[in-house]
Each structure stands twice: as C-alpha cells, then as structure tokens.
Write a protein that holds these residues in place. Sequence first.
Motif, PDB file in Angstrom:
ATOM      1  N   THR A   7       0.868  -1.172   0.000  1.00  0.00           N
ATOM      2  CA  THR A   7       0.000   0.000   0.000  1.00  0.00           C
ATOM      3  C   THR A   7       0.908   1.225   0.000  1.00  0.00           C
ATOM      4  OG1 THR A   7      -1.658  -1.190   1.280  1.00  0.00           O
ATOM      5  CG2 THR A   7      -1.840   1.191   1.240  1.00  0.00           C
ATOM      6  N   ALA A   8       0.588   2.180  -0.848  1.00  0.00           N
ATOM      7  CA  ALA A   8       1.387   3.406  -0.933  1.00  0.00           C
ATOM      8  C   ALA A   8       0.463   4.607  -0.968  1.00  0.00           C
ATOM      9  CB  ALA A   8       2.254   3.382  -2.185  1.00  0.00           C
ATOM     10  N   GLU A   9       0.924   5.700  -0.362  1.00  0.00           N
ATOM     11  CA  GLU A   9       0.215   6.972  -0.463  1.00  0.00           C
ATOM     12  C   GLU A   9       0.965   7.850  -1.450  1.00  0.00           C
ATOM     13  OE1 GLU A   9      -2.151   7.789   3.678  1.00  0.00           O
ATOM     14  OE2 GLU A   9      -0.411   9.005   3.197  1.00  0.00           O
ATOM     15  N   ILE A  10       0.229   8.383  -2.400  1.00  0.00           N
ATOM     16  CA  ILE A  10       0.807   9.204  -3.460  1.00  0.00           C
ATOM     17  C   ILE A  10       0.165  10.582  -3.400  1.00  0.00           C
ATOM     18  CG2 ILE A  10       1.170   9.404  -5.952  1.00  0.00           C
ATOM     19  CD1 ILE A  10       2.400   6.844  -4.801  1.00  0.00           C
ATOM     20  N   GLU A  26       6.717   5.186  -7.978  1.00  0.00           N
ATOM     21  CA  GLU A  26       6.718   4.708  -6.586  1.00  0.00           C
ATOM     22  C   GLU A  26       6.683   3.192  -6.530  1.00  0.00           C
ATOM     23  OE1 GLU A  26       6.859   4.440  -2.552  1.00  0.00           O
ATOM     24  OE2 GLU A  26       7.219   6.238  -3.748  1.00  0.00           O
ATOM     25  N   LEU A  27       5.853   2.571  -7.350  1.00  0.00           N
ATOM     26  CA  LEU A  27       5.758   1.108  -7.331  1.00  0.00           C
ATOM     27  C   LEU A  27       7.044   0.457  -7.814  1.00  0.00           C
ATOM     28  CD1 LEU A  27       2.107   0.542  -8.597  1.00  0.00           C
ATOM     29  CD2 LEU A  27       2.948   0.602  -6.238  1.00  0.00           C
ATOM     30  N   VAL A  38      -6.030   2.391  -7.523  1.00  0.00           N
ATOM     31  CA  VAL A  38      -6.250   3.482  -6.578  1.00  0.00           C
ATOM     32  C   VAL A  38      -7.482   3.091  -5.774  1.00  0.00           C
ATOM     33  CG1 VAL A  38      -6.814   5.932  -6.315  1.00  0.00           C
ATOM     34  CG2 VAL A  38      -5.245   5.200  -8.130  1.00  0.00           C
ATOM     35  N   THR A  39      -7.320   2.947  -4.474  1.00  0.00           N
ATOM     36  CA  THR A  39      -8.423   2.464  -3.637  1.00  0.00           C
ATOM     37  C   THR A  39      -9.065   3.555  -2.798  1.00  0.00           C
ATOM     38  OG1 THR A  39      -6.864   1.810  -1.917  1.00  0.00           O
ATOM     39  CG2 THR A  39      -7.512   0.124  -3.529  1.00  0.00           C
ATOM     40  N   ASN A  40      -8.418   4.717  -2.715  1.00  0.00           N
ATOM     41  CA  ASN A  40      -8.992   5.813  -1.946  1.00  0.00           C
ATOM     42  C   ASN A  40      -8.349   7.119  -2.387  1.00  0.00           C
ATOM     43  OD1 ASN A  40     -10.674   6.883   0.173  1.00  0.00           O
ATOM     44  ND2 ASN A  40      -8.825   7.179   1.389  1.00  0.00           N
ATOM     45  N   GLU A  51      -3.095   0.382  -3.836  1.00  0.00           N
ATOM     46  CA  GLU A  51      -2.776  -0.977  -3.416  1.00  0.00           C
ATOM     47  C   GLU A  51      -2.240  -1.706  -4.630  1.00  0.00           C
ATOM     48  OE1 GLU A  51      -6.315  -2.594  -1.667  1.00  0.00           O
ATOM     49  OE2 GLU A  51      -6.112  -1.351   0.115  1.00  0.00           O
ATOM     50  N   ALA A  52      -1.174  -2.491  -4.433  1.00  0.00           N
ATOM     51  CA  ALA A  52      -0.519  -3.122  -5.578  1.00  0.00           C
ATOM     52  C   ALA A  52       0.061  -4.482  -5.212  1.00  0.00           C
ATOM     53  CB  ALA A  52       0.592  -2.219  -6.085  1.00  0.00           C
ATOM     54  N   ILE A  53       0.264  -5.272  -6.241  1.00  0.00           N
ATOM     55  CA  ILE A  53       1.023  -6.515  -6.153  1.00  0.00           C
ATOM     56  C   ILE A  53       2.300  -6.283  -6.951  1.00  0.00           C
ATOM     57  CG2 ILE A  53       1.080  -8.973  -6.716  1.00  0.00           C
ATOM     58  CD1 ILE A  53      -1.038  -8.323  -4.645  1.00  0.00           C
TER      59      ILE A  53
END
Length: 63
Positions: A7-10, A26-27, A38-40, A51-53
């Motif tokens: 999970t990352a905040e951008i 970032e990923l 983008v989840t939020n 959220e990423a894999i």
Amino acid sequence: MTTHFITAEIDLQESPAKLHQEIIAELENRGEPLRWAVTNVDVKEQKATVEAIVTTTTESEKV
C-alpha cells in the motif's frame, strides 16, 4: 521471485497523466508492479492510496 502486497500513499498531481507516472515510479521503487489500483482519494489531504502486487527478485535468482 517473491510477490508482495503493498500500500502506498501518493500525492495528488495536477493531471491524471502525472498521477499515473508518479504511481508507477513509486511502485517500481518497491519491485516490478503486476497490478495496482487506486483504492482511496483523500481530497482534503491531497493523497491517493494505491494498493498493488509487486514482485522482487532475490540475488540468487539473478544469476
């Protein structure tokens, strides 16, 4: 090869294209992105949660 859920905040950007570039950058710092979403979006804080894999390769796998 190891798979990770991250999970990352951008920071929100002025255009969708710049936001996409920022997310990918970032990923890629954390591994090779397989899929992400983008989840939020927090408009007040000007942050997007992604959220990423991603996969990473160990030193022994690079040989």
